[in-house]
Every structure is written in structure tokens, then in C-alpha cells.
Design a protein around this motif. Structure first.
Motif, PDB file in Angstrom:
ATOM      1  N   ASN A  13       0.814  -1.216   0.000  1.00  0.00           N
ATOM      2  CA  ASN A  13       0.000   0.000   0.000  1.00  0.00           C
ATOM      3  C   ASN A  13       0.850   1.270   0.000  1.00  0.00           C
ATOM      4  O   ASN A  13       0.348   2.354  -0.167  1.00  0.00           O
ATOM      5  CB  ASN A  13      -0.969   0.005   1.187  1.00  0.00           C
ATOM      6  CG  ASN A  13      -0.253   0.015   2.514  1.00  0.00           C
ATOM      7  OD1 ASN A  13       0.955  -0.147   2.580  1.00  0.00           O
ATOM      8  ND2 ASN A  13      -1.012   0.178   3.576  1.00  0.00           N
ATOM      9  N   LYS A  14       2.161   1.147   0.187  1.00  0.00           N
ATOM     10  CA  LYS A  14       3.071   2.296   0.168  1.00  0.00           C
ATOM     11  C   LYS A  14       3.517   2.649  -1.255  1.00  0.00           C
ATOM     12  O   LYS A  14       4.170   3.659  -1.467  1.00  0.00           O
ATOM     13  CB  LYS A  14       4.293   1.991   1.023  1.00  0.00           C
ATOM     14  CG  LYS A  14       3.969   1.516   2.419  1.00  0.00           C
ATOM     15  CD  LYS A  14       4.470   2.454   3.429  1.00  0.00           C
ATOM     16  CE  LYS A  14       4.298   1.892   4.813  1.00  0.00           C
ATOM     17  NZ  LYS A  14       3.143   2.312   5.484  1.00  0.00           N
ATOM     18  N   PHE A  15       3.181   1.797  -2.228  1.00  0.00           N
ATOM     19  CA  PHE A  15       3.584   2.013  -3.605  1.00  0.00           C
ATOM     20  C   PHE A  15       2.355   2.207  -4.484  1.00  0.00           C
ATOM     21  O   PHE A  15       1.282   1.681  -4.202  1.00  0.00           O
ATOM     22  CB  PHE A  15       4.394   0.815  -4.122  1.00  0.00           C
ATOM     23  CG  PHE A  15       5.677   0.594  -3.368  1.00  0.00           C
ATOM     24  CD1 PHE A  15       6.827   1.281  -3.705  1.00  0.00           C
ATOM     25  CD2 PHE A  15       5.726  -0.300  -2.306  1.00  0.00           C
ATOM     26  CE1 PHE A  15       7.999   1.078  -3.008  1.00  0.00           C
ATOM     27  CE2 PHE A  15       6.893  -0.513  -1.603  1.00  0.00           C
ATOM     28  CZ  PHE A  15       8.036   0.181  -1.951  1.00  0.00           C
ATOM     29  N   SER A  16       2.559   2.950  -5.569  1.00  0.00           N
ATOM     30  CA  SER A  16       1.436   3.147  -6.493  1.00  0.00           C
ATOM     31  C   SER A  16       1.224   1.923  -7.375  1.00  0.00           C
ATOM     32  O   SER A  16       0.120   1.663  -7.840  1.00  0.00           O
ATOM     33  CB  SER A  16       1.689   4.378  -7.367  1.00  0.00           C
ATOM     34  OG  SER A  16       2.882   4.204  -8.115  1.00  0.00           O
ATOM     35  N   ARG A  17       2.269   1.143  -7.599  1.00  0.00           N
ATOM     36  CA  ARG A  17       2.169  -0.034  -8.457  1.00  0.00           C
ATOM     37  C   ARG A  17       3.162  -1.085  -7.981  1.00  0.00           C
ATOM     38  O   ARG A  17       4.265  -0.755  -7.566  1.00  0.00           O
ATOM     39  CB  ARG A  17       2.483   0.362  -9.890  1.00  0.00           C
ATOM     40  CG  ARG A  17       2.307  -0.741 -10.879  1.00  0.00           C
ATOM     41  CD  ARG A  17       2.408  -0.191 -12.292  1.00  0.00           C
ATOM     42  NE  ARG A  17       2.394  -1.321 -13.198  1.00  0.00           N
ATOM     43  CZ  ARG A  17       3.206  -1.476 -14.208  1.00  0.00           C
ATOM     44  NH1 ARG A  17       4.088  -0.542 -14.473  1.00  0.00           N
ATOM     45  NH2 ARG A  17       3.145  -2.527 -14.975  1.00  0.00           N
ATOM     46  N   LEU A  18       2.768  -2.335  -8.038  1.00  0.00           N
ATOM     47  CA  LEU A  18       3.627  -3.417  -7.587  1.00  0.00           C
ATOM     48  C   LEU A  18       3.432  -4.618  -8.499  1.00  0.00           C
ATOM     49  O   LEU A  18       2.303  -5.015  -8.777  1.00  0.00           O
ATOM     50  CB  LEU A  18       3.276  -3.806  -6.143  1.00  0.00           C
ATOM     51  CG  LEU A  18       3.995  -5.009  -5.550  1.00  0.00           C
ATOM     52  CD1 LEU A  18       5.467  -4.691  -5.352  1.00  0.00           C
ATOM     53  CD2 LEU A  18       3.364  -5.412  -4.238  1.00  0.00           C
ATOM     54  N   GLU A  19       4.527  -5.161  -8.991  1.00  0.00           N
ATOM     55  CA  GLU A  19       4.471  -6.368  -9.813  1.00  0.00           C
ATOM     56  C   GLU A  19       5.422  -7.396  -9.220  1.00  0.00           C
ATOM     57  O   GLU A  19       6.553  -7.076  -8.874  1.00  0.00           O
ATOM     58  CB  GLU A  19       4.906  -6.083 -11.255  1.00  0.00           C
ATOM     59  CG  GLU A  19       3.937  -5.242 -12.033  1.00  0.00           C
ATOM     60  CD  GLU A  19       4.392  -5.043 -13.468  1.00  0.00           C
ATOM     61  OE1 GLU A  19       5.203  -5.866 -13.970  1.00  0.00           O
ATOM     62  OE2 GLU A  19       3.959  -4.066 -14.087  1.00  0.00           O
ATOM     63  N   ILE A  20       4.945  -8.612  -9.088  1.00  0.00           N
ATOM     64  CA  ILE A  20       5.775  -9.704  -8.599  1.00  0.00           C
ATOM     65  C   ILE A  20       5.876 -10.731  -9.716  1.00  0.00           C
ATOM     66  O   ILE A  20       4.860 -11.222 -10.209  1.00  0.00           O
ATOM     67  CB  ILE A  20       5.167 -10.347  -7.333  1.00  0.00           C
ATOM     68  CG1 ILE A  20       5.044  -9.310  -6.223  1.00  0.00           C
ATOM     69  CG2 ILE A  20       6.020 -11.524  -6.878  1.00  0.00           C
ATOM     70  CD1 ILE A  20       4.325  -9.818  -4.995  1.00  0.00           C
ATOM     71  N   HIS A  21       7.097 -11.032 -10.100  1.00  0.00           N
ATOM     72  CA  HIS A  21       7.330 -12.016 -11.155  1.00  0.00           C
ATOM     73  C   HIS A  21       8.166 -13.156 -10.590  1.00  0.00           C
ATOM     74  O   HIS A  21       9.206 -12.924  -9.982  1.00  0.00           O
ATOM     75  CB  HIS A  21       8.090 -11.400 -12.341  1.00  0.00           C
ATOM     76  CG  HIS A  21       7.340 -10.324 -13.036  1.00  0.00           C
ATOM     77  ND1 HIS A  21       6.400 -10.588 -13.985  1.00  0.00           N
ATOM     78  CD2 HIS A  21       7.390  -8.980 -12.908  1.00  0.00           C
ATOM     79  CE1 HIS A  21       5.898  -9.452 -14.430  1.00  0.00           C
ATOM     80  NE2 HIS A  21       6.485  -8.454 -13.784  1.00  0.00           N
ATOM     81  N   HIS A  22       7.700 -14.367 -10.783  1.00  0.00           N
ATOM     82  CA  HIS A  22       8.481 -15.541 -10.399  1.00  0.00           C
ATOM     83  C   HIS A  22       9.313 -15.955 -11.604  1.00  0.00           C
ATOM     84  O   HIS A  22       8.789 -16.185 -12.689  1.00  0.00           O
ATOM     85  CB  HIS A  22       7.573 -16.689  -9.970  1.00  0.00           C
ATOM     86  CG  HIS A  22       8.339 -17.947  -9.674  1.00  0.00           C
ATOM     87  ND1 HIS A  22       9.090 -18.092  -8.528  1.00  0.00           N
ATOM     88  CD2 HIS A  22       8.488 -19.084 -10.383  1.00  0.00           C
ATOM     89  CE1 HIS A  22       9.662 -19.285  -8.548  1.00  0.00           C
ATOM     90  NE2 HIS A  22       9.318 -19.898  -9.662  1.00  0.00           N
ATOM     91  N   VAL A  23      10.616 -16.024 -11.414  1.00  0.00           N
ATOM     92  CA  VAL A  23      11.515 -16.414 -12.500  1.00  0.00           C
ATOM     93  C   VAL A  23      11.971 -17.839 -12.239  1.00  0.00           C
ATOM     94  O   VAL A  23      12.544 -18.133 -11.198  1.00  0.00           O
ATOM     95  CB  VAL A  23      12.737 -15.466 -12.576  1.00  0.00           C
ATOM     96  CG1 VAL A  23      13.667 -15.887 -13.690  1.00  0.00           C
ATOM     97  CG2 VAL A  23      12.276 -14.033 -12.770  1.00  0.00           C
ATOM     98  N   VAL A  24      11.706 -18.714 -13.188  1.00  0.00           N
ATOM     99  CA  VAL A  24      12.127 -20.103 -13.079  1.00  0.00           C
ATOM    100  C   VAL A  24      13.650 -20.139 -13.114  1.00  0.00           C
ATOM    101  O   VAL A  24      14.292 -19.394 -13.864  1.00  0.00           O
ATOM    102  CB  VAL A  24      11.531 -20.935 -14.243  1.00  0.00           C
ATOM    103  CG1 VAL A  24      11.952 -22.386 -14.149  1.00  0.00           C
ATOM    104  CG2 VAL A  24      10.021 -20.813 -14.242  1.00  0.00           C
TER     105      VAL A  24
END
Length: 129
Positions: A13-24
Motif C-alpha cells: 500500500n506504500k507504492f502506487s504499483r507493484l508487480e511480482i514475477h516468479h523467475v524459473v
């Protein structure tokens, strides 16, 4: 991994945008090279930062704190009983802890389990496949 995601969720909630990517791992060459360096105990190339972790977890679960202050004083006695010393002593000198005889079940357990470890510069490491 779940502990890391939990910490990230607390901060999202402290960021305007958040993306989490799992890298194999097969697609992450840098992590693969670093893991091979660690498992081989090879010489670290110049320019690579090394940080040794001395605790089993990088993120600790939050501790519950009582909101009522305690007026009583408490004394704490720290007992440092390191389980590794049993295996280090046995691997180096074939010595059991005091009170354990060679024919005891505990001695057999120490002998059997010590085969899973190796000493490198007087540090205990678990043998890998």
C-alpha cells in the motif's frame, strides 16, 4: 518464499504499483551461476559481493508483545549448547560427549549422523549429493 511474500504484501500500500514475477531457475542464469559457486565452494570472482548469512531465516515472524508493562524484574540465563560441537568433536578426534559410552545408542546415532557432515577449515558443512 511465503515469508517474503507476506512482507511484500505488508508494504504494497506504500507504492502506487507493484508487480511480482516468479523467475524459473532455468531462466535465471545469474542465480544459477551463484548457486553453483556456493555448492562448489569455488573461489569467488572479483567484483562479486559475498554476504554470509548466520541465521536460518532472512525474515522472522512478528513477535507478540504484551501491552501491559511488567513491574517485576526477571533474570535470564543464556545456555549456549551448540549441537554442532558433538559432530565436530567426533569427526576430528572420534570423541563422544561426556557421559556417552561407545556402545550407547546415542553414540551409534552420533557415528551414523556424522557421516552426513564434513569439516572444512574447522567449520561443519552438510554433505550434498
Amino acid at each position: 518464499m511465503d515469508a517474503n511474500v507476506t512482507e511484500i504484501r505488508k508494504l504494497e500500500n506504500k507504492f502506487s504499483r507493484l508487480e511480482i514475477h516468479h523467475v524459473v531457475r532455468d531462466n535465471n542464469v545469474a542465480a544459477d551461476v551463484l548457486s553453483k559457486l556456493g555448492s562448489d565452494r569455488a573461489e569467488v570472482p572479483p567484483g562479486i559481493f559475498v554476504h554470509e548469512l548466520h541465521h536460518p531465516q532472512s525474515i522472522l515472524p512478528p513477535m507478540e508483545v504484551d501491552s501491559i508493562p511488567q513491574e517485576t524484574s526477571r533474570e535470564v540465563m543464556m545456555i549456549e549448547d551448540n549441537w554442532r560441537t558433538t559432530f565436530i568433536d567426533y569427526i576430528k578426534d572420534k570423541v563422544f560427549p561426556p557421559g556417552i559410552k561407545k556402545d550407547d545408542a546415542e553414540a551409534v546415532r552420533i557415528m551414523r549422523r556424522s557421516k552426513n557432515y564434513i569439516l572444512v577449515d574447522n567449520k561443519l558443512y552438510k554433505r550434498g549429493a
